[in-house]
Design a protein around this motif. Structure first.
Motif, PDB file in Angstrom:
ATOM      1  N   ASP A 169       0.866  -1.084   0.035  1.00  0.00           N
ATOM      2  CA  ASP A 169      -0.146  -0.067   0.122  1.00  0.00           C
ATOM      3  C   ASP A 169       0.756   1.208  -0.380  1.00  0.00           C
ATOM      4  O   ASP A 169       0.300   2.367   0.163  1.00  0.00           O
ATOM      5  N   LEU A 170       2.004   1.172  -0.128  1.00  0.00           N
ATOM      6  CA  LEU A 170       2.916   2.121  -0.203  1.00  0.00           C
ATOM      7  C   LEU A 170       3.552   2.682  -1.571  1.00  0.00           C
ATOM      8  O   LEU A 170       3.914   1.752  -2.215  1.00  0.00           O
ATOM      9  N   VAL A 171       3.506   3.655  -1.831  1.00  0.00           N
ATOM     10  CA  VAL A 171       3.924   4.484  -3.192  1.00  0.00           C
ATOM     11  C   VAL A 171       5.104   5.291  -2.821  1.00  0.00           C
ATOM     12  O   VAL A 171       4.683   6.377  -2.262  1.00  0.00           O
ATOM     13  N   VAL A 172       6.359   5.318  -3.116  1.00  0.00           N
ATOM     14  CA  VAL A 172       7.651   6.247  -2.894  1.00  0.00           C
ATOM     15  C   VAL A 172       7.591   6.856  -4.235  1.00  0.00           C
ATOM     16  O   VAL A 172       7.582   6.216  -5.386  1.00  0.00           O
ATOM     17  N   VAL A 173       7.543   8.247  -4.036  1.00  0.00           N
ATOM     18  CA  VAL A 173       7.381   9.017  -5.443  1.00  0.00           C
ATOM     19  C   VAL A 173       8.683   9.876  -5.297  1.00  0.00           C
ATOM     20  O   VAL A 173       8.806  10.755  -4.477  1.00  0.00           O
ATOM     21  N   ASP A 174       9.689   9.751  -6.314  1.00  0.00           N
ATOM     22  CA  ASP A 174      11.058  10.465  -6.084  1.00  0.00           C
ATOM     23  C   ASP A 174      10.691  11.526  -7.452  1.00  0.00           C
ATOM     24  O   ASP A 174      10.434  11.347  -8.464  1.00  0.00           O
ATOM     25  N   ILE A 175      10.768  12.795  -6.726  1.00  0.00           N
ATOM     26  CA  ILE A 175      10.733  13.995  -7.673  1.00  0.00           C
ATOM     27  C   ILE A 175      12.060  14.641  -8.069  1.00  0.00           C
ATOM     28  O   ILE A 175      11.991  15.821  -8.629  1.00  0.00           O
ATOM     29  N   PRO A 217      -4.414  16.404 -18.828  1.00  0.00           N
ATOM     30  CA  PRO A 217      -4.288  15.519 -20.059  1.00  0.00           C
ATOM     31  C   PRO A 217      -3.012  14.855 -19.843  1.00  0.00           C
ATOM     32  O   PRO A 217      -2.753  13.697 -20.432  1.00  0.00           O
ATOM     33  N   TYR A 218      -2.241  15.033 -18.618  1.00  0.00           N
ATOM     34  CA  TYR A 218      -0.966  14.624 -18.275  1.00  0.00           C
ATOM     35  C   TYR A 218      -1.269  13.580 -17.205  1.00  0.00           C
ATOM     36  O   TYR A 218      -0.185  12.987 -16.597  1.00  0.00           O
ATOM     37  N   HIS A 219      -2.310  13.301 -16.676  1.00  0.00           N
ATOM     38  CA  HIS A 219      -2.721  12.544 -15.357  1.00  0.00           C
ATOM     39  C   HIS A 219      -1.876  10.916 -15.694  1.00  0.00           C
ATOM     40  O   HIS A 219      -1.826  10.340 -16.906  1.00  0.00           O
ATOM     41  N   LYS A 220      -1.455  10.629 -14.522  1.00  0.00           N
ATOM     42  CA  LYS A 220      -0.668   9.104 -14.454  1.00  0.00           C
ATOM     43  C   LYS A 220      -1.867   8.243 -13.464  1.00  0.00           C
ATOM     44  O   LYS A 220      -2.049   8.783 -12.192  1.00  0.00           O
ATOM     45  N   GLU A 221      -2.052   7.124 -13.985  1.00  0.00           N
ATOM     46  CA  GLU A 221      -2.792   6.260 -13.232  1.00  0.00           C
ATOM     47  C   GLU A 221      -2.112   5.814 -11.963  1.00  0.00           C
ATOM     48  O   GLU A 221      -2.825   5.655 -10.889  1.00  0.00           O
ATOM     49  N   VAL A 222      -0.867   5.835 -11.802  1.00  0.00           N
ATOM     50  CA  VAL A 222      -0.319   5.550 -10.441  1.00  0.00           C
ATOM     51  C   VAL A 222      -0.612   6.410  -9.455  1.00  0.00           C
ATOM     52  O   VAL A 222      -0.727   6.122  -8.279  1.00  0.00           O
ATOM     53  N   PHE A 223      -1.302   7.678  -9.635  1.00  0.00           N
ATOM     54  CA  PHE A 223      -1.737   8.491  -8.720  1.00  0.00           C
ATOM     55  C   PHE A 223      -3.246   8.419  -8.448  1.00  0.00           C
ATOM     56  O   PHE A 223      -3.676   9.091  -7.670  1.00  0.00           O
ATOM     57  N   ALA A 224      -3.810   7.452  -9.012  1.00  0.00           N
ATOM     58  CA  ALA A 224      -5.385   7.183  -8.968  1.00  0.00           C
ATOM     59  C   ALA A 224      -5.847   6.049  -8.025  1.00  0.00           C
ATOM     60  O   ALA A 224      -6.831   5.550  -8.285  1.00  0.00           O
ATOM     61  N   GLN A 225      -4.489   5.318  -7.294  1.00  0.00           N
ATOM     62  CA  GLN A 225      -4.806   4.251  -6.933  1.00  0.00           C
ATOM     63  C   GLN A 225      -5.470   4.535  -5.299  1.00  0.00           C
ATOM     64  O   GLN A 225      -4.935   5.029  -4.389  1.00  0.00           O
ATOM     65  N   GLY A 254      -6.593   3.566  -1.539  1.00  0.00           N
ATOM     66  CA  GLY A 254      -5.944   3.244  -0.360  1.00  0.00           C
ATOM     67  C   GLY A 254      -4.537   3.053  -0.329  1.00  0.00           C
ATOM     68  O   GLY A 254      -3.957   2.324   0.424  1.00  0.00           O
ATOM     69  N   LYS A 255      -3.924   3.994  -1.109  1.00  0.00           N
ATOM     70  CA  LYS A 255      -2.332   3.765  -1.168  1.00  0.00           C
ATOM     71  C   LYS A 255      -1.879   4.918  -0.274  1.00  0.00           C
ATOM     72  O   LYS A 255      -2.487   6.064  -0.131  1.00  0.00           O
ATOM     73  N   ARG A 256      -0.810   4.761   0.190  1.00  0.00           N
ATOM     74  CA  ARG A 256       0.013   5.870   1.002  1.00  0.00           C
ATOM     75  C   ARG A 256       1.209   6.260  -0.060  1.00  0.00           C
ATOM     76  O   ARG A 256       1.867   5.579  -0.359  1.00  0.00           O
ATOM     77  N   TYR A 257       1.028   7.734  -0.156  1.00  0.00           N
ATOM     78  CA  TYR A 257       2.137   8.239  -1.213  1.00  0.00           C
ATOM     79  C   TYR A 257       3.161   8.681  -0.271  1.00  0.00           C
ATOM     80  O   TYR A 257       2.669   9.854   0.686  1.00  0.00           O
ATOM     81  N   VAL A 258       4.422   8.696  -0.447  1.00  0.00           N
ATOM     82  CA  VAL A 258       5.336   9.304   0.360  1.00  0.00           C
ATOM     83  C   VAL A 258       6.542   9.796  -0.839  1.00  0.00           C
ATOM     84  O   VAL A 258       7.114   9.368  -1.664  1.00  0.00           O
TER      85      VAL A 258
END
Length: 131
Positions: free
Chosen positions: A35-41, A73-81, A83-87
């Motif tokens: 349930d964890l999504v680590v996002v590197d910016i 128009p640039y939306h990414k499905e990874v951010f539409a999950q 129950g996920k926790r985004y860090v």
């Protein structure tokens, strides 16, 4: 030069006062949680130079708001999950603090890695090479 109304340091301090900050050791312990999504910016060149957190999603700082917004128009499905926790993280925690504060203003729930990637390896975090 014109004096700024608000400095970058003040913006980071204000953001940190209203967002969730995750300690490096806590994020390391959470790796492997489905349930964890680590996002590197960070910029791709930073990732290539220093490596990345295994399994992290790369979302360049300049595109994050557009990738998160389902109406963009640039939306990414990874951010539409659901129950996920985004860090989110950057190198030192400054850019990710500003990013998460902005995302919260948009209504997207997220946290950021307090110290960024700067202490990741020395605190025992795994690193993968980025081509």
């Amino acid at each position: 030069m014109q004096k700024l109304k608000l400095t970058a340091a003040e913006m980071v301090r204000a953001a940190r006062g209203r967002i969730e900050e995750v300690e490096t050791t806590d994020l390391i312990a959470s790796l492997g949680n489905p349930d964890l999504v680590v996002v590197d910016i960070r910029d791709i060149r930073e990732r290539q130079r220093t490596g990345a957190i295994p399994g992290s999603v790369h979302a360049p700082r300049g595109m994050v708001e557009f990738w998160v917004d389902p109406e963009s128009p640039y939306h990414k499905e990874v951010f539409a999950q659901e129950g996920k926790r985004y860090v989110f993280h950057c190198a030192s925690g400054w850019r990710s603090a500003l990013t998460v504060a902005t995302l919260q203003d948009m209504g997207f729930d997220a946290a950021h890695l307090k110290e960024g990637f700067s202490t990741w390896a020395e605190k025992g975090g795994p690193v993968e090479s980025v081509e």
